[in-house]
Design a protein around this motif. Structure first.
Motif, PDB file in Angstrom:
ATOM      1  N   UNK A   1       0.648  -1.282   0.048  1.00 57.52           N
ATOM      2  CA  UNK A   1       0.002  -0.003   0.085  1.00 57.52           C
ATOM      3  C   UNK A   1       0.999   1.228   0.059  1.00 57.52           C
ATOM      4  N   UNK A   2       0.713   2.020  -0.976  1.00 54.46           N
ATOM      5  CA  UNK A   2       1.677   3.091  -1.271  1.00 54.46           C
ATOM      6  C   UNK A   2       0.966   4.559  -1.125  1.00 54.46           C
ATOM      7  N   UNK A   3       1.447   5.289  -0.288  1.00 54.85           N
ATOM      8  CA  UNK A   3       1.077   6.694  -0.024  1.00 54.85           C
ATOM      9  C   UNK A   3       1.898   7.968  -0.582  1.00 54.85           C
ATOM     10  N   UNK A   4       1.479   8.909  -1.282  1.00 50.74           N
ATOM     11  CA  UNK A   4       2.179   9.789  -1.610  1.00 50.74           C
ATOM     12  C   UNK A   4       1.403  11.072  -2.026  1.00 50.74           C
ATOM     13  N   UNK A   5       2.334  12.110  -2.318  1.00 46.83           N
ATOM     14  CA  UNK A   5       1.791  13.522  -2.856  1.00 46.83           C
ATOM     15  C   UNK A   5       2.067  13.667  -4.132  1.00 46.83           C
ATOM     16  N   UNK A   6       1.571  14.608  -4.926  1.00 52.09           N
ATOM     17  CA  UNK A   6       1.631  14.991  -6.328  1.00 52.09           C
ATOM     18  C   UNK A   6       1.216  16.419  -6.472  1.00 52.09           C
ATOM     19  N   UNK A   7       2.002  17.189  -7.090  1.00 53.43           N
ATOM     20  CA  UNK A   7       1.666  18.508  -7.311  1.00 53.43           C
ATOM     21  C   UNK A   7       0.742  18.610  -8.587  1.00 53.43           C
ATOM     22  N   UNK A   8      -0.654  18.877  -8.416  1.00 59.69           N
ATOM     23  CA  UNK A   8      -1.575  18.790  -9.387  1.00 59.69           C
ATOM     24  C   UNK A   8      -2.707  19.790  -9.074  1.00 59.69           C
ATOM     25  N   UNK A   9      -3.522  20.237 -10.078  1.00 65.61           N
ATOM     26  CA  UNK A   9      -4.678  21.385  -9.565  1.00 65.61           C
ATOM     27  C   UNK A   9      -5.727  20.744  -9.033  1.00 65.61           C
ATOM     28  N   UNK A  10      -6.127  19.506  -9.522  1.00 66.89           N
ATOM     29  CA  UNK A  10      -7.321  18.660  -8.738  1.00 66.89           C
ATOM     30  C   UNK A  10      -6.959  17.107  -9.142  1.00 66.89           C
ATOM     31  N   UNK A  11      -7.866  16.394  -8.372  1.00 66.34           N
ATOM     32  CA  UNK A  11      -7.827  15.112  -8.482  1.00 66.34           C
ATOM     33  C   UNK A  11      -7.740  14.419  -9.793  1.00 66.34           C
ATOM     34  N   UNK A  12      -8.521  14.585 -10.543  1.00 62.42           N
ATOM     35  CA  UNK A  12      -8.411  14.005 -12.169  1.00 62.42           C
ATOM     36  C   UNK A  12      -7.330  14.258 -12.927  1.00 62.42           C
ATOM     37  N   UNK A  13      -6.428  15.347 -12.615  1.00 63.12           N
ATOM     38  CA  UNK A  13      -5.236  15.827 -13.355  1.00 63.12           C
ATOM     39  C   UNK A  13      -4.067  14.742 -12.931  1.00 63.12           C
TER      40      UNK A  13
END
Length: 404
Positions: A249-261
């Protein structure tokens, strides 16, 4: 200017820099500031504090004491005091006098045209006390997240710009997952909160310990759950996806404007579409908005001007049905701002069969968004509106952080 700061500055060269720096930290903690900015200009030094995500001017100090202030901060942070031409990062723990309380402080110093500036980030000790409800997640969104946490493998991604609360959300999820029968390892830059029972690794580019290299090493220890502070590059993205594919199970962050991107962004990073479709469980898009101060909260009629300003947005139909909304009038408790504290507005994209099929076809983010909303996703803007309707925040604050 604060009387205590005035008192020290009035002493001129006899000012106690130790007392001044200590007081700025204590004052920032007292008013709930997350950052202290010390910015030199040609003739003075401006001190600002970030409260609920917004910077406020605190005072201007004489330029004469600037070198001593920076030196004192460097000593506290164990930085090189003889280095003035490069950036430095450090941290220290400040203990409050005559109490058992302390606060961890992260420091960044950089050379500017008028001298070195310093930004002190006061790391809140409240992260361990948060839960999904107190962060602002609705009941339906909490159910979606809880369902994703029960899966033994796959990816859970928190997305949004810098300062949107992604890390706090991940720590809250780690707290929910943390138990004696699972092994949890994190790799972070930096480690913001210490979590008992979790192995936390700080990346160090000088020794070659990057997110990608650290993740490879973590896999040799066979953990059940892995948290990577941020997916920044193609290599980290590829290893993260393959890690989720092989039963973690992998948790992380990503710099995007919204969830769909989030999903097309992984494709842009070179991850194959079938891998993205196979591994993503949910993508959490979020922002932080200021909460209405409960001590000066009042209910007002919705103005025609507000309805007109929202006429070309997805909120147009909703606002026309609303007669009254809440706002803070400003009081001593909130320093006249009408706001106190912050809360998340969010959207949860669940990777159901229809979304996975669309990923395989490399659908655009707008198409993915339409499918997600059709299948029950509440958009970030609408989630913000419901919170404004319930008196938690204001429409103006929602529009400030979400640009439709």
């Amino acid at each position: 200017m604060d009387s205590k700061i005035k008192e020290e500055v009035a002493k001129g060269e006899g000012a106690s820099i130790i007392n001044l720096v200590d007081y700025l930290i204590e004052r920032a903690h007292e008013i709930g500031a997350s950052d202290i900015h010390i910015d030199p200009s040609e003739k003075n030094v401006r001190v600002r504090m970030r409260i609920d995500g917004v910077l406020h001017n605190i005072c201007e100090l004489t330029k004469k004491i600037h070198p001593e202030m920076i030196s004192r901060i460097k000593v506290l942070s164990r930085m090189r005091t003889d280095e003035h031409e490069s950036t430095q990062d450090g941290r220290f723990r400040y203990s409050f006098p005559n109490t058992n309380k302390f606060i961890d402080t992260r420091v960044s110093i950089a050379p500017t045209y008028h001298g070195e500036n310093a930004v002190l980030r006061l790391l809140s000790d409240k992260a361990g006390n948060f839960n999904l409800e107190s962060l602002g997640f609705s009941e339906s969104d909490r159910e979606k997240i809880t369902s994703a946490l029960k899966k033994p493998s796959g990816m859970i991604l928190a997305t949004g710009p810098t300062g949107s609360g992604k890390t706090t959300t991940l720590y809250t999820l780690i707290k929910m997952l943390n138990s004696k029968d699972v092994s949890i390892v994190t790799i972070e830059d930096p480690i913001e909160y210490a979590v008992d029972g979790v192995e936390q690794i700080q990346i160090n580019s000088r020794t070659g310990l990057t997110f990608a290299n650290g993740l490879r090493s973590i896999l040799r220890q066979d953990p059940n759950i892995i948290m990577v502070g941020e997916i920044r590059d193609s290599e980290t993205a590829s290893i993260s996806v393959n890690t989720a594919l092989t039963g973690h199970l992998m948790l992380s962050t990503l710099h995007t404007n919204d969830s769909a991107t989030t999903l097309p962004r992984l494709l842009d990073m070179g991850v194959e579409a079938y891998l993205v479709a196979s591994t993503i469980n949910i993508a959490i898009g979020q922002r932080l908005v200021r909460k209405i101060c409960q001590h000066c909260k009042t209910e007002n009629k919705v103005s025609d001007a507000l309805k007109q300003s929202l006429s070309n947005t997805s909120l147009s139909e909703l606002i026309n049905k609303q007669e009254n909304l809440f706002r803070g009038m400003g009081c001593n408790r909130c320093n006249g701002s009408g706001y106190s504290g912050r809360i998340c507005i969010n959207e949860i994209l669940v990777a159901d069969d229809e979304i996975r099929e669309a990923i395989l076809k490399k659908a655009s983010s707008s198409d993915l968004r339409k499918i997600a909303i059709k299948n029950g996703m509440t958009s970030m803007l609408n989630d913000g509106y419901y919170k404004a309707m319930n008196g938690q925040t204001t429409i103006e604050e929602i529009l400030r952080v979400v640009h439709e």
